[in-house]
Design a protein around this motif. Structure first.
Motif, PDB file in Angstrom:
ATOM      1  N   TYR A 134      36.142 -21.439  26.186  1.00 37.25           N
ATOM      2  CA  TYR A 134      35.223 -21.215  25.061  1.00 37.25           C
ATOM      3  C   TYR A 134      33.776 -21.303  25.530  1.00 37.25           C
ATOM      4  CZ  TYR A 134      32.729 -21.887  20.679  1.00 37.25           C
ATOM      5  OH  TYR A 134      31.849 -21.756  19.650  1.00 37.25           O
ATOM      6  N   LYS A 137      32.835 -18.294  27.683  1.00 37.23           N
ATOM      7  CA  LYS A 137      32.703 -17.029  26.949  1.00 37.23           C
ATOM      8  C   LYS A 137      31.516 -17.045  25.991  1.00 37.23           C
ATOM      9  CE  LYS A 137      35.252 -13.726  24.279  1.00 37.23           C
ATOM     10  NZ  LYS A 137      35.745 -12.564  24.949  1.00 37.23           N
ATOM     11  N   PHE A 138      31.300 -18.156  25.272  1.00 39.07           N
ATOM     12  CA  PHE A 138      30.281 -18.171  24.221  1.00 39.07           C
ATOM     13  C   PHE A 138      29.105 -19.109  24.521  1.00 39.07           C
ATOM     14  CE2 PHE A 138      34.320 -17.237  22.016  1.00 39.07           C
ATOM     15  CZ  PHE A 138      34.019 -15.963  21.559  1.00 39.07           C
ATOM     16  N   GLY A 139      29.226 -19.969  25.458  1.00 38.56           N
ATOM     17  CA  GLY A 139      28.180 -20.949  25.721  1.00 38.56           C
ATOM     18  C   GLY A 139      28.277 -22.089  24.714  1.00 38.56           C
ATOM     19  N   VAL A 141      27.539 -22.713  21.668  1.00 34.10           N
ATOM     20  CA  VAL A 141      27.233 -22.181  20.342  1.00 34.10           C
ATOM     21  C   VAL A 141      28.359 -22.596  19.404  1.00 34.10           C
ATOM     22  CG1 VAL A 141      26.846 -20.075  19.006  1.00 34.10           C
ATOM     23  CG2 VAL A 141      26.068 -20.200  21.371  1.00 34.10           C
ATOM     24  N   PRO A 143      31.086 -22.308  16.479  1.00 30.02           N
ATOM     25  CA  PRO A 143      31.909 -21.126  16.112  1.00 30.02           C
ATOM     26  C   PRO A 143      31.356 -20.345  14.935  1.00 30.02           C
ATOM     27  CG  PRO A 143      33.287 -23.048  16.471  1.00 30.02           C
ATOM     28  CD  PRO A 143      31.874 -23.513  16.544  1.00 30.02           C
ATOM     29  N   ASN A 145      28.342 -19.724  14.268  1.00 32.02           N
ATOM     30  CA  ASN A 145      27.104 -19.018  14.633  1.00 32.02           C
ATOM     31  C   ASN A 145      27.342 -17.870  15.624  1.00 32.02           C
ATOM     32  OD1 ASN A 145      25.581 -20.718  13.030  1.00 32.02           O
ATOM     33  ND2 ASN A 145      25.180 -22.149  14.693  1.00 32.02           N
ATOM     34  N   ILE A 146      28.579 -17.580  15.949  1.00 31.20           N
ATOM     35  CA  ILE A 146      28.910 -16.501  16.898  1.00 31.20           C
ATOM     36  C   ILE A 146      28.735 -15.170  16.185  1.00 31.20           C
ATOM     37  CG2 ILE A 146      30.726 -15.467  18.305  1.00 31.20           C
ATOM     38  CD1 ILE A 146      31.823 -18.293  18.721  1.00 31.20           C
ATOM     39  N   THR A 147      28.029 -14.214  16.825  1.00 36.61           N
ATOM     40  CA  THR A 147      27.723 -12.947  16.169  1.00 36.61           C
ATOM     41  C   THR A 147      28.615 -11.810  16.641  1.00 36.61           C
ATOM     42  OG1 THR A 147      26.055 -12.496  17.869  1.00 36.61           O
ATOM     43  CG2 THR A 147      25.318 -13.567  15.834  1.00 36.61           C
ATOM     44  N   GLU A 148      29.545 -12.000  17.542  1.00 36.63           N
ATOM     45  CA  GLU A 148      30.420 -10.916  18.034  1.00 36.63           C
ATOM     46  C   GLU A 148      31.485 -10.564  17.052  1.00 36.63           C
ATOM     47  OE1 GLU A 148      31.917 -11.587  21.918  1.00 36.63           O
ATOM     48  OE2 GLU A 148      29.961 -12.096  22.682  1.00 36.63           O
TER      49      GLU A 148
END
Length: 148
Positions: A134, A137-139, A141, A143, A145-148
């Motif tokens: 995790y 992949k996302f740093g 951040v 969950p 606040n993830i924009t993908e």
């Protein structure tokens, strides 16, 4: 249920004797004071009171199961209150104590402890790998606040 009838005052145990059992368990039956057991109406009133108090404690424990608080501990406390007066609750409490003792003895078995330690370690490694993937992949951040 012991309702203070005019039967003989002998109380038997699960072991069959009236002496309190070979393994030191207390005799089954009411633990109300003698002057209360001597009067039927007073004894029935006593039993109703014990039942209501035990029911309130058990209900509070059930409420604490989904809410914060020691739910199971309070439920067993209510059962202990009932066990001061009712044989069925005494038998349930004895069965529960026996099962908890057996589980504690099994948990102290070296093979079981080794298996539990291995399973806990494997679970922690899996969680660490998932957290690592995790973060890779996302740093750092959250969950939501993830924009993908």
């Amino acid at each position: 249920m012991n309702t203070g009838s005019d039967e003989s005052g002998e109380v038997t145990t699960a072991g069959g004797g009236a002496d309190g059992g070979a393994d030191g368990e207390r005799a089954l039956g009411s633990r109300a004071p003698h002057f209360i057991k001597a009067r039927r109406a007073l004894h029935v009133s006593w039993q109703v009171g014990v039942f209501v108090v035990g029911l309130a404690v058990v209900a509070a424990g059930v409420v604490m199961l989904p809410l914060p608080g020691p739910g199971w501990l309070v439920i067993f406390g209510g059962m202990a209150i009932w066990a001061t007066e009712f044989v069925w609750a005494q038998l349930v409490l004895r069965w529960t104590k026996r099962k908890v003792t057996e589980a504690a003895q099994r948990a102290l078995d070296p093979k079981v402890r080794r298996r539990n330690i291995i399973l806990t370690t494997v679970g922690l490694v899996i969680v660490a790998v998932l957290v690592g993937v995790y973060l890779w992949k996302f740093g750092l951040v959250m969950p939501w606040n993830i924009t993908e």
